[in-house]
Scaffold this active site. Structure first.
Site, short mmCIF file in Angstrom:
data_model
loop_
_atom_site.label_atom_id
_atom_site.label_comp_id
_atom_site.label_asym_id
_atom_site.label_seq_id
_atom_site.Cartn_x
_atom_site.Cartn_y
_atom_site.Cartn_z
N PRO B 174 59.41 -10.31 -18.94
CA PRO B 174 59.43 -9.31 -20.01
C PRO B 174 58.34 -8.25 -19.93
O PRO B 174 58.30 -7.38 -20.78
CB PRO B 174 59.21 -10.17 -21.25
CG PRO B 174 58.32 -11.27 -20.78
CD PRO B 174 58.67 -11.51 -19.33
N CYS B 175 57.49 -8.29 -18.92
CA CYS B 175 56.30 -7.45 -19.05
C CYS B 175 56.58 -5.96 -18.83
O CYS B 175 55.74 -5.14 -19.14
CB CYS B 175 55.17 -7.95 -18.15
SG CYS B 175 55.49 -7.76 -16.42
N GLY B 176 57.76 -5.60 -18.33
CA GLY B 176 58.03 -4.18 -18.20
C GLY B 176 58.91 -3.62 -19.31
O GLY B 176 59.15 -2.42 -19.38
N LYS B 216 56.87 -2.36 -13.48
CA LYS B 216 56.01 -2.59 -14.62
C LYS B 216 54.61 -2.07 -14.41
O LYS B 216 53.87 -1.87 -15.33
CB LYS B 216 55.97 -4.07 -14.94
CG LYS B 216 56.00 -4.91 -13.71
CD LYS B 216 56.30 -6.31 -14.07
CE LYS B 216 57.77 -6.60 -13.99
NZ LYS B 216 58.07 -7.66 -13.03
#
Lengths: 409, 276
Positions: B174-176, B216
């Site tokens: 989920p970090c992007g 990201k």
């Protein structure tokens, strides 16, 4: 509130605080759990069972990292078609992505020393455990580090920008438990880092001019200095029967369904200093009860002080708890009417949480039963794992009573 | 910044609003497809806590056609460790024997408290109920995603301990997400002024997003989330309440439109059209 007049005194305390801080981190990093490994009976191939293997497992490490030593000891017993190595405790397959010390604090109610684990080279429980292959352990760490960075600073730039060489070295330091080498690289993970020195010390000792009014040069969040705006916390909850006299008589956890663990970042912004208790009130308000129901509050961890629990970790952790009890009153000076011993007293934070609520259970971080009046940020800096998460373990009685939602927010 | 754009993140409460909107919209637009449902978190120990997500989205029983021969899924034979071989073998068997199997997938959309974005979890099973291994799941993905995954084995699609079920699931990292959503939503809100421009149009412009979760590190000028941002956001929520639908309601739908194709799940375009 600490204002001008106290300036001199405060300065001295800050210096002490810094020293304590460094010491606590050192102790946390050297913390280890003695474990004794037994090969599962069904996996014994020869006529004789291999002898159990006794070793020290670093608290902030992960079980699969012990594999080289284990393989050496069990070399003859390893089948040719071996799966990834895995462990169970009283039948519960251990999640390898949870740091070893956290597993111990969560699953072992009655401190057991050495911790007796069953070792498996076969029949990897794919339905329960994520596959542990290649670099999975390392990347689990890196991804947690990224997540913590996002929680604290709102981006993962610093982690993404770290050089390949530094990444390798950082991981090596984590595996080997080398704090100094780790700190050198970890310092660069903070935004706005100028370079050189111990960043913990730097943060704690850097005076900021306008802090007196908000009650703490030490603990102001979200400022220009690269202070985190949120604290990365993983909370692990386990409940025991309500009518159990002693929390330590709890039956072992037989399935992961009996445990809840989740990530619960806590916002540090705002004027007041948050304590661990404040954070718990936000995360698990329903585990707090009013003193009226104190009759059942034999929850107090037997007759013993936290220190006695620490025997498990060897002498080293005693100094951590010493460091902590030293640290607590000093920061408490910043706030009025705070007793470091009575958790019930509370800090009366700006949010106006009810002061008279008591947590029905115990809270452990890094093998230490935590004084809930410790400032959260101090815990974050000193008792966090190398991925910067605080792993907060709460073992509580099953509470049916629920607070009105008004009290929670 | 355009109204409603925010910083690309959602609060837990907003997540619920967006999730319920999706459930409603999906049911309305695609009555023939498997339904998205809102599943309250039943682990009572945490569910009572305000300010945190109290449920998640579930889509069950989605069949994904696979040309893999299921025997390649030999969970019980750890001998076959070489994934490269397994892949060749599967293709070969698939061709030569004409085996066509279906894998049964379940999708969860869970709120990620750290990144403050929705996160996609998926689990594939064989007909007999055994869970699919990573390499099999990978081969069920579109070719583009397979390439991304090869380049970024550990930061794109990984096996993770499901945060609520505590079992191994696969997850899109989920970090992007917030960065992409910030861009998409800022574009969206410009179009929103013209009222009913479908979000799909905005997404067309974004082109092929399958590789996007990889980018990201391109957080060039992403400002950190500020207190101001949060306050500003809530104002805008109120301001936009008079409109047909706010960006918050459409957040998950929008996110799905680029996240789901990466795992081979198509979203019917008519879901994106505003029905009045």
């Amino acid at each position: 509130m600490a204002r001008g007049g106290k300036q001199q005194k405060k300065k001295v305390e800050e210096v002490d605080f810094g020293v304590i801080t460094a010491e606590a981190r050192k102790q946390v990093w050297s913390g280890a759990v003695p474990i004794q490994l037994h090969l599962h009976p069904s996996e014994i191939t020869g006529s004789q069972a291999p002898s159990p293997f006794l070793m020290l497992a670093p608290r902030n490490g992960y079980l699969p990292l012990l594999e080289p030593e284990i393989q050496q000891h069990f070399a003859k017993a390893i089948p040719s078609n071996a799966d990834s190595i895995w462990f169970d405790y009283q039948g519960l397959p251990l999640k390898w992505h949870i740091p070893t010390g956290v597993l111990y604090d969560l699953l072992v109610a009655e401190f057991e020393r050495p911790w007796n684990l069953t070792l498996h080279f076969r029949a990897y429980p794919v339905e329960v455990l994520t596959v542990c292959e290649d670099d999975a352990v390392k990347w689990n760490f890196v991804n947690a580090l990224k997540e913590a960075s996002y929680v604290m600073y709102g981006n993962i730039k610093s982690v993404m920008n770290i050089s390949q060489l530094d990444q390798v070295e950082l991981w090596r330091c984590v595996v080997k438990g080398e704090l100094e080498g780790y700190d050198r690289i970890a310092a660069r993970l903070r935004p706005g880092f100028g370079g050189g020195g111990n960043w913990v010390r730097e943060i704690l000792l850097t005076p900021t001019c306008d802090d007196a009014s908000s009650g703490g040069a030490l603990l102001r969040a979200g400022s220009e200095s690269g202070r985190p705006s949120r604290v990365p916390i993983r909370v692990y909850l386990r409940t025991v029967d309500r009518d159990l006299d002693d929390l330590f008589d709890a039956a072992p956890v037989s399935s992961w369904d009996e445990v809840v663990y989740t990530t619960r970042p806590i916002d540090l912004r705002g004027g007041s200093i948050l304590t661990v208790r404040d954070a718990l009130l936000k995360m698990v308000p329903h585990l707090f009860t009013r003193p009226e129901s104190l009759d059942e509050l034999s929850v107090k961890p037997r007759e013993s002080s936290p220190t006695s629990k620490l025997e498990t970790e060897g002498p080293t952790d005693d100094s951590v708890s010493q460091a902590i009890s030293d640290a607590s009153p000093k920061t408490a000076d910043e706030e009025p009417s705070t007793s470091p011993i009575e958790p019930v007293a509370g800090l009366g934070s700006a949010a106006g949480e009810p002061d008279d609520l008591v947590l029905e259970g115990i809270v452990r971080v890094q093998g230490i039963e935590l004084n809930l009046d410790l400032p959260l940020e101090w815990v974050a800096r000193n008792l966090c794992g190398p991925e910067n998460f605080i792993h907060l373990i709460v073992i509580s009685r099953r509470v049916t009573l629920q607070l009105p939602s008004k009290a929670m927010e | 910044m355009a109204p409603g754009a925010g910083d690309g993140t959602l609060t837990a409460e907003e997540f619920k609003i967006a999730a319920l909107y999706l459930v409603m919209k999906w049911k309305h637009c695609c009555p023939d497809l498997p339904e998205w449902t809102w599943q309250p978190i039943e682990k009572t120990l945490l569910s009572t806590t305000p300010g945190y997500a109290c449920g998640y989205l579930v889509l069950e029983n989605v069949y994904v056609g696979s040309d893999q021969k299921d025997d390649a899924e030999n969970l019980d034979e750890p001998d076959e460790e070489d994934y490269g071989d397994a892949e060749d073998q599967a293709t070969m068997h698939g061709d030569s024997m004409g085996v066509f199997n279906q894998h049964l997938y379940t999708y969860h959309v869970v709120y990620n408290e750290s990144y403050r974005v929705p996160m996609l979890f998926l689990q594939g099973r064989l007909q007999d109920g055994r869970p699919l291994r990573w390499d099999s799941v990978l081969r069920d993905l579109p070719v583009g995603s397979q390439l991304v995954s090869n380049q970024s084995r550990w930061t794109f699609l990984t096996q993770e301990d499901h945060p609520l079920i505590h079992r191994p699931w696969f997850a899109l990292h989920p970090c992007g997400t917030s960065e992409i959503m910030r861009l998409v939503l800022s574009d969206f809100s410009q179009h929103q002024e013209k009222d009913s421009v479908p979000i799909s149009k905005v997404l067309e412009k974004s082109g092929d997003m399958s590789g996007v979760p990889e980018k990201k590190d391109s957080h060039k000028s992403s400002p950190g989330r500020t207190e101001f941002g949060a306050a500003e956001r809530s104002d805008r929520r109120i301001n936009s309440e008079g409109q047909v639908s706010s960006w918050i309601e459409k957040y998950i739908l929008t996110w799905m439109s680029f996240a789901f194709p990466t795992v081979g799940l198509a979203i019917p375009s008519y879901v994106f059209v505003d029905s009045k």
